[in-house]
Design an enzyme around this catalytic site. Structure first.
Site, PDB file in Angstrom:
ATOM      1  N   LYS A   1       5.052 119.530 -72.051  1.00 44.36           N
ATOM      2  CA  LYS A   1       5.061 118.428 -73.023  1.00 44.36           C
ATOM      3  C   LYS A   1       3.712 117.702 -73.075  1.00 44.36           C
ATOM      4  CE  LYS A   1       8.463 116.072 -71.161  1.00 44.36           C
ATOM      5  NZ  LYS A   1       8.888 116.918 -70.027  1.00 44.36           N
TER       6      LYS A   1
ATOM      7  N   ARG B   1       0.708 123.504 -60.738  1.00 41.30           N
ATOM      8  CA  ARG B   1       0.097 122.232 -61.076  1.00 41.30           C
ATOM      9  C   ARG B   1      -0.267 121.456 -59.810  1.00 41.30           C
ATOM     10  NH1 ARG B   1       3.398 118.904 -65.491  1.00 41.30           N
ATOM     11  NH2 ARG B   1       4.600 117.973 -63.816  1.00 41.30           N
TER      12      ARG B   1
ATOM     13  N   ARG C   1      -0.636 115.069 -59.042  1.00 40.16           N
ATOM     14  CA  ARG C   1       0.411 114.078 -59.279  1.00 40.16           C
ATOM     15  C   ARG C   1       1.249 113.960 -58.021  1.00 40.16           C
ATOM     16  NH1 ARG C   1       3.360 114.648 -64.985  1.00 40.16           N
ATOM     17  NH2 ARG C   1       4.962 113.689 -63.695  1.00 40.16           N
TER      18      ARG C   1
HETATM   19  P1  AMP Z   1       6.286 112.160 -66.719  1.00 41.62           P
HETATM   20  O1  AMP Z   1       4.813 112.029 -66.602  1.00 41.62           O
HETATM   21  O2  AMP Z   1       6.787 112.005 -68.128  1.00 41.62           O
HETATM   22  O3  AMP Z   1       6.840 113.365 -66.035  1.00 41.62           O
HETATM   23  O4  AMP Z   1       6.904 110.899 -65.936  1.00 41.62           O
HETATM   24  C1  AMP Z   1       6.691 110.731 -64.550  1.00 41.62           C
HETATM   25  C2  AMP Z   1       7.697 109.727 -63.981  1.00 41.62           C
HETATM   26  O5  AMP Z   1       7.551 108.458 -64.619  1.00 41.62           O
HETATM   27  C3  AMP Z   1       9.158 110.095 -64.187  1.00 41.62           C
HETATM   28  O6  AMP Z   1       9.628 111.008 -63.217  1.00 41.62           O
HETATM   29  C4  AMP Z   1       9.823 108.730 -64.084  1.00 41.62           C
HETATM   30  O7  AMP Z   1       9.905 108.302 -62.751  1.00 41.62           O
HETATM   31  C5  AMP Z   1       8.814 107.839 -64.793  1.00 41.62           C
HETATM   32  N1  AMP Z   1       9.098 107.747 -66.252  1.00 41.62           N
HETATM   33  C6  AMP Z   1       8.300 108.199 -67.273  1.00 41.62           C
HETATM   34  N2  AMP Z   1       8.857 107.968 -68.457  1.00 41.62           N
HETATM   35  C7  AMP Z   1      10.047 107.365 -68.206  1.00 41.62           C
HETATM   36  C8  AMP Z   1      11.109 106.888 -69.026  1.00 41.62           C
HETATM   37  N3  AMP Z   1      11.066 107.018 -70.359  1.00 41.62           N
HETATM   38  N4  AMP Z   1      12.182 106.338 -68.414  1.00 41.62           N
HETATM   39  C9  AMP Z   1      12.237 106.218 -67.075  1.00 41.62           C
HETATM   40  N5  AMP Z   1      11.283 106.642 -66.249  1.00 41.62           N
HETATM   41  C10 AMP Z   1      10.185 107.210 -66.802  1.00 41.62           C
END
Ligand code: AMP
Length: 191
Positions: A14, A128, A134
């Site tokens: 994504k 990754r 990360r």
């Molecule tokens: P991502 O980079 O989208 O994989 O997000 C990394 C982490 O950020 C996730 O595993 C959640 O802990 C938090 N996070 C990101 N977006 C959301 C969201 N829309 N709702 C809740 N937690 C979020």
């Protein structure tokens, strides 16, 4: 104008695709994960709280996330469209987003679901590790993130069933990008 939500499990690509589409279309790429990681790096109260939750692979609360997205979508650069990556992640977030955008708005939100099987997802996340460092890509957190995805985010596919398009996430970044751009072209033609 394009307003797109990119859905898909962790590791489906994504972030990569959203960044590329945003550059191509000249609209902002809004990644709630990036916003939270930036806040964590900046050491704000919100960021530090969020980091603990992220490192466990859990979701930050809906109220906090809604506050973040409401502010971000109100910024001027979102007037010409946007790409959402990582939001919404729960049904309440999706409902709140619909309320925020208003039902009468045109064009309607487009929703694309990047599909990839679990073995490939694991392979990509493993690759990754160490690359973009990360802190939530560790084995244990990754398992949790899959679990949370299945339980809390996958139900969005049903919520968006009238407007979601499945995109095959296999193959090169270019191949997937091609599939997404043709989806957006056909969405535009229909609008
Ligand atoms: P991502 O980079 O989208 O994989 O997000 C990394 C982490 O950020 C996730 O595993 C959640 O802990 C938090 N996070 C990101 N977006 C959301 C969201 N829309 N709702 C809740 N937690 C979020």
């Amino acid at each position: 104008m394009i307003r797109l939500i990119l859905l898909g499990p962790p590791g489906a690509g994504k972030g990569t695709q959203a960044a590329r589409l945003a550059t191509e279309l000249g609209i902002p790429h809004i990644s709630t994960g990036v916003i939270l990681r930036d806040a964590a790096r900046a050491g704000t109260e919100l960021g530090l709280k969020a980091k603990e939750i992220m490192d466990r692979g859990q979701l930050v609360g809906d109220d906090v996330m809604l506050g973040i997205i409401r502010e971000r979508l109100a910024e001027d650069d979102c007037g010409g469209g946007f790409i959402l990556d990582g939001f919404p992640r729960t049904i309440p977030q999706a409902e709140a987003l619909d309320a925020l955008l208003g039902e009468a708005e045109t064009p309607p939100l487009a929703v694309a679901n990047l599909e990839l099987d679990e073995n490939e997802l694991r392979r990509r996340i493993a690759g990754r590790r160490g690359e973009d460092q990360r802190s939530d890509d560790s084995e244990e957190t990754m398992l949790n993130r899959f679990h949370v995805y299945q339980k809390q985010t996958a139900p969005l596919l049903d919520y968006y069933r009238d407007r979601v398009s499945a995109i095959d996430g296999r193959g090169t970044v270019d191949a997937v990008f091609e599939r997404l751009t043709s989806l957006l072209t056909s969405t535009k033609e229909r609008a």
